[in-house]
Design an enzyme around this catalytic site. Structure first.
Site, PDB file in Angstrom:
ATOM      1  N   ASN A 130      49.345  43.504  47.380  1.00  0.00           N
ATOM      2  CA  ASN A 130      48.386  42.485  47.820  1.00  0.00           C
ATOM      3  C   ASN A 130      48.912  41.107  47.394  1.00  0.00           C
ATOM      4  O   ASN A 130      48.896  40.771  46.220  1.00  0.00           O
ATOM      5  CB  ASN A 130      47.023  42.776  47.182  1.00  0.00           C
ATOM      6  CG  ASN A 130      45.946  41.797  47.610  1.00  0.00           C
ATOM      7  OD1 ASN A 130      46.236  40.753  48.184  1.00  0.00           O
ATOM      8  ND2 ASN A 130      44.702  42.125  47.308  1.00  0.00           N
ATOM      9  N   HIS A 175      44.690  41.765  56.273  1.00  0.00           N
ATOM     10  CA  HIS A 175      45.063  41.452  54.890  1.00  0.00           C
ATOM     11  C   HIS A 175      45.463  42.752  54.211  1.00  0.00           C
ATOM     12  O   HIS A 175      44.777  43.767  54.337  1.00  0.00           O
ATOM     13  CB  HIS A 175      43.863  40.812  54.185  1.00  0.00           C
ATOM     14  CG  HIS A 175      44.032  40.702  52.715  1.00  0.00           C
ATOM     15  ND1 HIS A 175      45.168  40.180  52.133  1.00  0.00           N
ATOM     16  CD2 HIS A 175      43.211  41.057  51.685  1.00  0.00           C
ATOM     17  CE1 HIS A 175      45.031  40.209  50.817  1.00  0.00           C
ATOM     18  NE2 HIS A 175      43.867  40.747  50.522  1.00  0.00           N
ATOM     19  N   CYS A 235      42.020  35.529  49.065  1.00  0.00           N
ATOM     20  CA  CYS A 235      42.761  36.375  50.025  1.00  0.00           C
ATOM     21  C   CYS A 235      42.453  36.019  51.480  1.00  0.00           C
ATOM     22  O   CYS A 235      43.233  36.326  52.374  1.00  0.00           O
ATOM     23  CB  CYS A 235      42.459  37.847  49.777  1.00  0.00           C
ATOM     24  SG  CYS A 235      42.954  38.390  48.142  1.00  0.00           S
TER      25      CYS A 235
HETATM   26  O1  UT7 Z   1      42.335  41.354  48.169  1.00  0.00           O
HETATM   27  C1  UT7 Z   1      41.080  41.134  47.640  1.00  0.00           C
HETATM   28  C2  UT7 Z   1      40.185  42.250  47.912  1.00  0.00           C
HETATM   29  N1  UT7 Z   1      40.465  43.366  47.046  1.00  0.00           N
HETATM   30  C3  UT7 Z   1      40.348  44.570  47.509  1.00  0.00           C
HETATM   31  O2  UT7 Z   1      40.093  44.746  48.673  1.00  0.00           O
HETATM   32  C4  UT7 Z   1      40.464  45.716  46.544  1.00  0.00           C
HETATM   33  C5  UT7 Z   1      39.368  46.692  46.839  1.00  0.00           C
HETATM   34  N2  UT7 Z   1      39.338  47.850  45.952  1.00  0.00           N
HETATM   35  C6  UT7 Z   1      40.298  48.780  45.922  1.00  0.00           C
HETATM   36  O3  UT7 Z   1      41.309  48.681  46.591  1.00  0.00           O
HETATM   37  C7  UT7 Z   1      40.046  50.018  45.101  1.00  0.00           C
HETATM   38  O4  UT7 Z   1      38.697  50.004  44.653  1.00  0.00           O
HETATM   39  C8  UT7 Z   1      40.981  50.163  43.876  1.00  0.00           C
HETATM   40  C9  UT7 Z   1      42.375  50.527  44.343  1.00  0.00           C
HETATM   41  C10 UT7 Z   1      41.011  48.869  43.088  1.00  0.00           C
HETATM   42  C11 UT7 Z   1      40.488  51.296  42.966  1.00  0.00           C
HETATM   43  O5  UT7 Z   1      40.357  52.494  43.689  1.00  0.00           O
HETATM   44  P1  UT7 Z   1      39.014  53.357  43.571  1.00  0.00           P
HETATM   45  O6  UT7 Z   1      39.233  54.576  44.354  1.00  0.00           O
HETATM   46  O7  UT7 Z   1      37.872  52.464  43.972  1.00  0.00           O
HETATM   47  O8  UT7 Z   1      38.968  53.716  42.023  1.00  0.00           O
HETATM   48  P2  UT7 Z   1      37.878  53.333  40.896  1.00  0.00           P
HETATM   49  O9  UT7 Z   1      37.944  51.877  40.584  1.00  0.00           O
HETATM   50  O10 UT7 Z   1      36.558  53.889  41.286  1.00  0.00           O
HETATM   51  O11 UT7 Z   1      38.461  54.131  39.660  1.00  0.00           O
HETATM   52  C12 UT7 Z   1      38.594  55.557  39.721  1.00  0.00           C
HETATM   53  C13 UT7 Z   1      39.313  56.000  38.447  1.00  0.00           C
HETATM   54  C14 UT7 Z   1      38.704  55.445  37.159  1.00  0.00           C
HETATM   55  O12 UT7 Z   1      38.741  56.447  36.198  1.00  0.00           O
HETATM   56  P3  UT7 Z   1      37.418  57.312  35.836  1.00  0.00           P
HETATM   57  O13 UT7 Z   1      36.428  56.294  35.363  1.00  0.00           O
HETATM   58  O14 UT7 Z   1      37.024  57.979  37.102  1.00  0.00           O
HETATM   59  O15 UT7 Z   1      37.910  58.236  34.769  1.00  0.00           O
HETATM   60  C15 UT7 Z   1      39.659  54.362  36.786  1.00  0.00           C
HETATM   61  O16 UT7 Z   1      39.675  54.119  35.380  1.00  0.00           O
HETATM   62  O17 UT7 Z   1      40.673  55.581  38.460  1.00  0.00           O
HETATM   63  C16 UT7 Z   1      40.981  54.929  37.227  1.00  0.00           C
HETATM   64  N3  UT7 Z   1      42.005  53.925  37.454  1.00  0.00           N
HETATM   65  C17 UT7 Z   1      43.323  54.181  37.365  1.00  0.00           C
HETATM   66  N4  UT7 Z   1      43.996  55.289  37.060  1.00  0.00           N
HETATM   67  C18 UT7 Z   1      45.336  55.219  37.076  1.00  0.00           C
HETATM   68  C19 UT7 Z   1      41.824  52.622  37.810  1.00  0.00           C
HETATM   69  N5  UT7 Z   1      43.028  52.029  37.951  1.00  0.00           N
HETATM   70  C20 UT7 Z   1      43.965  52.978  37.670  1.00  0.00           C
HETATM   71  C21 UT7 Z   1      45.378  52.960  37.654  1.00  0.00           C
HETATM   72  N6  UT7 Z   1      46.014  54.099  37.355  1.00  0.00           N
HETATM   73  N7  UT7 Z   1      46.082  51.858  37.958  1.00  0.00           N
END
Ligand code: UT7
Length: 323
Positions: free
Chosen positions: A280, A250, A114
């Protein structure tokens, strides 16, 4: 006098097919509400069968050349920032060279995921600002949807396909921050964080593989690392972050780019965001966002721009440009 690499044309291209959050929710356990709230993404573009990174890169390049008043005959250097080149080799850049019909020159890819576009600008600056290229295409182009595991809801909802390009040409400047051109950079990498974001394929496995990410861990590093790079790039350029007219981050996650802007004291109205429509697009996201804001008239010649990115590696970086 100082020779500067000046952006003389900008172009972008998106594949036709739109995939909304609702479309994804039909086959992945997710919802429009979750994706929008956590990321700001509403839709993304997806390349069709037989449409490859080089194809969308060529479309973006054609538009950038037209905007610069140049033709493929003028191009002597092509740098493509991509993680999703059509083949392991040759470089996507040489395929673009052939498809565009550019004369024999220099063409190669930069792979910094990225962060690729910021890295590629810095590499190209090494040619253009030393008068070793008179007309250079720097392209960020990706078909990230081809690296998705469509059963992994934590990643497959986040990425999209697209390409953005700029033309760089050498121009004499006074050696001050009023010059047009690439004014400052900061690039960083930390290979010890590989496991946070990588593709589990490649020549070591015999498969293309899928993107794997510990999203919340990447998130934790993003705001701190990017903010640090922004301050270093501003110092390298000799400007204050407050002087910047437009911030073009980005486009990974609305919460990250707003967090960075807040931490660096950048006003909300200066932030260019396309994440809702493009998702993204990895190395393509910055030039696509730049193109969107040039096309709608917000960004004009002479404006001071701040670009930043972070991605797999981990890699990150920032760049200050006067358009
Ligand atoms: O470009 C390269 C760099 N990449 C980035 O900068 C991405 C950086 N990270 C992010 O943008 C965020 O961490 C995400 C959008 C990927 C995830 O958001 P988050 O607030 O960090 O969520 P999390 O990974 O901590 O997950 C929270 C919950 C989990 O459920 P439990 O364990 O709390 O029950 C996940 O299983 O959200 C769940 N979850 C989803 N639920 C519905 C993860 N993906 C999804 C989904 N739909 N697509």
């Amino acid at each position: 006098m100082t020779l500067r690499s000046v952006v003389t044309g900008v172009g972008g291209h998106l594949p036709d097919q739109i995939v909304t959050n609702h479309d994804l929710a039909k086959f992945v356990d997710t919802s429009d509400e979750w994706i929008t709230e956590r990321t700001g993404i509403r839709q993304r573009r997806k390349a069709k069968d037989g449409e490859f990174t080089s194809d969308i890169a060529v479309e973006a390049a054609r538009k950038a050349l037209a905007a610069a008043g140049r033709t493929p005959d003028d191009v002597d250097l092509i740098v493509v920032a991509t993680t999703t080149g059509d083949l392991t080799f040759p470089a996507c850049a040489t395929i673009v060279q052939r498809k565009l019909g550019c004369p024999v020159g220099v063409a190669f890819d930069v792979q910094a995921v990225c962060s690729g576009f910021v890295y590629a600008l810095s590499v190209a600056d090494g040619f253009v600002a030393r008068n070793r290229s008179k007309c250079c295409l720097v392209i960020g182009a990706e078909t990230m949807t081809r690296l998705m595991d469509w059963e992994d809801r934590g990643t497959c909802v986040l990425f999209g396909d697209g390409a953005g390009a700029v033309v760089l040409e050498p121009m004499e400047g006074a050696g001050t921050t009023a010059d047009r051109g690439l004014l400052g950079f900061a690039l960083r990498a930390d290979g010890t964080k590989q496991d946070l974001l990588y593709v589990d394929g490649g020549v070591s496995t015999g498969k293309t593989g899928y993107l794997r990410m510990q999203g919340n861990q990447v998130f934790r590093h993003a705001v701190v690392n990017i903010s640090e790079a922004i301050n270093m790039a501003a110092a390298d350029a000799g400007i204050e972050v407050s002087e910047v007219d437009w911030f073009i981050p980005h486009q990974a996650n609305l919460r990250i780019l707003q967090g960075v802007a807040h931490r660096c004291g950048i006003a909300e109205e200066k932030v260019i965001t396309t994440v809702a429509e493009h998702a993204n697009t990895s190395a393509a996201s910055i030039p696509l966002a730049l193109d969107a804001a040039v096309q709608d008239g917000r960004i004009k010649k002479g404006d001071l721009l701040l670009l930043e990115a972070m991605g797999g590696g981990l890699t990150w970086g920032a760049c200050v440009v006067r358009l």
